[in-house]
Scaffold this active site. Structure first.
Site, PDB file in Angstrom:
ATOM      1  N   SER A  43       0.630  -1.146  -0.053  1.00  0.00           N
ATOM      2  CA  SER A  43       0.214  -0.263   0.182  1.00  0.00           C
ATOM      3  C   SER A  43       1.149   1.754   0.026  1.00  0.00           C
ATOM      4  O   SER A  43       1.593   1.510  -0.227  1.00  0.00           O
ATOM      5  CB  SER A  43      -1.208   0.071   1.292  1.00  0.00           C
ATOM      6  OG  SER A  43      -1.796   0.512   0.560  1.00  0.00           O
ATOM      7  N   ASP A  88      -8.479  -5.724  -5.999  1.00  0.00           N
ATOM      8  CA  ASP A  88      -7.895  -4.132  -5.065  1.00  0.00           C
ATOM      9  C   ASP A  88      -8.251  -2.675  -5.751  1.00  0.00           C
ATOM     10  O   ASP A  88      -8.069  -2.783  -6.973  1.00  0.00           O
ATOM     11  CB  ASP A  88      -5.817  -4.391  -5.071  1.00  0.00           C
ATOM     12  CG  ASP A  88      -6.237  -2.847  -3.494  1.00  0.00           C
ATOM     13  OD1 ASP A  88      -6.194  -2.099  -3.726  1.00  0.00           O
ATOM     14  OD2 ASP A  88      -4.780  -3.572  -3.795  1.00  0.00           O
ATOM     15  N   HIS A  97      -7.227  -5.702  -1.996  1.00  0.00           N
ATOM     16  CA  HIS A  97      -5.455  -4.679  -1.389  1.00  0.00           C
ATOM     17  C   HIS A  97      -5.040  -6.004  -0.474  1.00  0.00           C
ATOM     18  O   HIS A  97      -3.468  -5.835   0.087  1.00  0.00           O
ATOM     19  CB  HIS A  97      -6.538  -3.596  -0.417  1.00  0.00           C
ATOM     20  CG  HIS A  97      -5.566  -2.811  -0.267  1.00  0.00           C
ATOM     21  ND1 HIS A  97      -5.016  -2.414  -1.276  1.00  0.00           N
ATOM     22  CD2 HIS A  97      -5.166  -2.519   0.765  1.00  0.00           C
ATOM     23  CE1 HIS A  97      -3.633  -1.408  -1.096  1.00  0.00           C
ATOM     24  NE2 HIS A  97      -3.778  -1.070   0.331  1.00  0.00           N
TER      25      HIS A  97
END
Length: 699
Positions: free
Chosen positions: A557, A638, A670
């Protein structure tokens, strides 16, 4: 390697669902198999008499490639641990009836998820609801006269049956196209189809389920992470208070969640239901605050409503304050304005004079006591990651995990001096593995400000040896790599493979004061990058047994973004990089993500109004400098950091001739959550590190 990890995990399951008797086998370094075999405690609920706790226990079902859940019981003195449900389906969200003899819970053992009940003495469970849709997020009225739960319905539907009929009709269509006239089109990992999670109240024993949000184009709880903590019955059981964001077309760039009050008197009468739904709508309680309000909790005497509130709209990582409102119509008072921490879960003491709250705190998630009268705050339990506090008479029950242990249940007296461990469910698993010791230190980061860092030593540490380093970069960016047992980025996995793990809580991290958290705004590649550079240097200087020539940087991320930034701005430092779900182009990421409030806050506006902030620290502008071998990982589902960002990074690496590899999951979002995919992820990452830092596999 994948087969080896799979074999280890199968052995653990064959040895009594993962429990290895003490002394039955030699210990071994911690691995992905051990991590998945750990059983996960959540959602502890204390009985009305304060003597028992029901909690959910998650076990990895390797054959089904998923987690399965059951309800367990333990006494609040730590005795009497027992498994209550044994069905192969999922049983979770246990809630006590007022008599303390019956538990309600949600189970998937019927056609979908429905509410069931069971005696705490055992026996067969019986089904309470037979809704046409799955139910979730169960709560019980204080007097046991009603229950509330959520179902996903079309806001204009005439009840759940109408929604089910519409879904059946959609499934029959030969065309697959969907038409949208506003965003969200998709959110986190789900394509939107017009349904909303609405709160339903059902009078017991057999009243109809009534949508108290009928017509509202909003969800409760908040998606995707909210739960039953976001709504509650009023003390008299005549109304419910719930959290929702009714923001219309601004939903994708708004954080204006509010508390609403819905009257539920007379729900057992069908005629009164029709009248009420046609004439009364939920009433907003916190509409004066344009920022986030959530987490309603009533005091034991029913005279005060407490809730969490942010102050700045559009900022999801603003500091939550605890607000007290005399019920029902008093003037709200901010209890924790002067406390520079952001509380999450909280509860009242049994006498109502204290609130116990958890909050990130200098690399821990600590438990605090807040005096209702004065607002004074003191630390009750500092170390570890504390969650789910709940009062049990004169004590507080909570879950706690740390870098060497999954969550177990504990209790403490109000002083924090008499801490008792109530469960030890993973004792056998922990006794079978060897882990690395950990410690925390500080160094002078950006602008010589104090920054915290954790290190985890390799398993079987020998100070005379030199060890390669796994430099782990957390996501968020408003997050933390703290004293926590993580199920995706667990530093013990690297320690077990012979690596030292280094984790810097750079500027922007939570738990160090709101100013420290806010400082990352408009400066993604600035302060955090400097902190990472200085933090790695400080760790290598402090721990001479770390091999500074064999360092790999890994992140997901924001951590993946930072790996891309490092590749272009620190290209000669690391042997290799691992980029999981990281943005390559911040400007394009605005246009293809879902939650627009996030980049608009962190990059100070939109890319058309403030383009310089999207280009200021944009990794794509430095691809010309890329030279470090990189493993790119991404999931097709995601929708926060879309998969084209990972594919673009891999294209750039391949075109530039940089050694690179892509691991792509068509069925993950994600995060990588399926057990077999998690095994593949960990073994692929470890093989990549071994390839470029030297083979550290044990003989």
């Amino acid at each position: 390697m994948y087969k080896a990890a799979l074999s280890v995990l199968m052995i653990l399951f064959l040895s009594g669902c993962g429990v290895l008797p003490l002394g039955a086998a030699d210990t071994h370094p911690f691995s992905i198999g051990d991590m998945l075999a750990m059983e996960r405690i959540s959602d502890p609920q204390v009985s009305p008499d304060g003597r028992r706790i029901v909690f959910t226990l998650r076990t990895t079902d390797l054959e089904a490639d998923r987690g399965r859940t059951d309800l367990w019981l333990v006494n609040t003195d730590g005795t009497g641990l027992s498994r209550l449900t044994t069905h192969e389906a999922g049983d979770f969200n246990g809630r006590w009836m007022p008599d303390g003899k019956t538990l309600l819970f949600i189970s998937t053992r019927s056609d979908g998820a429905q509410v069931w009940q069971i005696s705490v003495e055992g026996g067969e469970a019986t089904q309470m609801t037979k809704e046409p849709l799955d139910v979730g997020n169960l709560i019980v009225a204080p007097d046991g006269s009603a229950i509330a739960y959520t179902m996903e319905v079309f806001p204009d539907a005439n009840g759940p049956a109408d929604t089910k009929a519409r879904l059946d009709e959609i499934a029959k269509r030969k065309s697959s196209g969907r038409i949208y006239d506003r965003i969200f089109v998709r959110h986190w990992d789900t394509w939107k189809d017009g349904r909303r999670s609405h709160l339903f109240v059902k009078a017991l024993p057999d009243g109809p389920a009534v949508d108290v949000m009928a017509g509202m184009d909003a969800d409760t709880p908040s998606r995707p992470w909210g739960g039953p903590e976001e709504f509650t019955f009023t003390p008299d059981g005549k109304a419910v208070v719930f959290t929702a964001r009714d923001a219309g077309r601004e939903e994708a760039w708004s954080t204006d969640f509010d508390l609403y009050l819905a009257d539920i008197k007379g729900l057992s009468s069908p005629s009164s239901i029709v009248h009420r739904l046609s004439s009364i709508a939920p009433r907003g309680l916190t509409e004066k605050n344009p920022a986030w309000d959530t987490g309603p909790v009533f005091s034991p005497d029913g005279k005060t409503l407490a809730y969490l509130a942010m102050a700045r709209p559009g900022y999801e990582s603003d500091r939550f304050r605890i607000v007290l409102q005399p019920w029902p119509d008093g003037e709200p008072r901010i209890l924790t304005e002067s406390w520079d921490r952001s509380p999450s879960a909280f509860c009242f003491s049994a006498d109502g004079g204290t609130i116990y709250a958890t909050a990130d705190n200098l690399g821990q998630q600590s438990l605090f006591a807040i005096d209702i009268a004065t607002g004074d705050v003191r630390t009750v339990v500092r170390d570890g990651s504390v969650s789910s506090p709940v009062a049990a008479g004169g004590r507080i029950v909570y879950a706690m995990n740390n870098l060497k242990s999954p969550a177990e249940l504990y209790s403490t007296d109000p002083s924090g001096q008499d801490v008792r461990k109530l469960t030890d469910i993973n004792a056998g698993r922990l006794a079978a593995v060897r882990m690395g010791d950990y410690e925390q230190f500080t160094f002078s980061g950006w602008n010589n400000e104090t920054v915290y860092c954790y290190i985890v030593k390799p398993v079987d540490f020998d100070p005379a040896k030199k060890y390669p380093v796994a430099f782990l970069i957390h996501g968020g960016p408003q997050g933390s790599f703290g004293n926590q047992f993580h199920y995706r980025w667990n530093p013990q996995f690297y320690a077990g493979a012979g690596y030292a793990a280094v984790m810097v809580d750079f500027h922007g991290s939570t738990g160090y004061g709101q100013g420290f958290c806010d400082s990352i705004r408009g400066d993604w590649g600035g302060k955090p990058f400097i902190d990472l550079q200085k933090g790695l240097a400080a760790a290598l200087e402090r721990y001479r047994w770390m091999d500074g020539d064999r360092v790999a940087a890994l992140g997901a991320s924001f951590g993946g973004y930072m790996v891309n930034w490092i590749a272009g701005n620190w290209p000669d430092r690391f042997r290799c990089l691992v980029n999981h779900d990281g943005n390559l182009c911040e400007r394009m990421a605005y246009y293809d993500t879902d939650e627009l409030w996030f980049p608009e806050w962190d990059h100070i506006g939109t890319p058309w109004d403030n383009p310089e902030h999207y280009e200021k620290h944009n990794p794509i502008n430095y691809v010309k400098n890329w030279q470090t071998p990189m493993l790119v990982i991404h999931g097709a589902n995601d929708f926060r950091v879309v998969d084209t960002q990972g594919l673009a990074a891999f294209n750039a690496l391949q075109r530039r001739g940089v050694p690179s590899k892509l691991l792509y999951f068509p069925d993950e979002s994600h995060w990588v959550q399926k057990p077999h995919n998690s095994i593949l992820w960990h073994e692929t990452v470890l093989a990549w590190l071994n390839q470029w830092t030297g083979d550290n596999r044990r003989n």
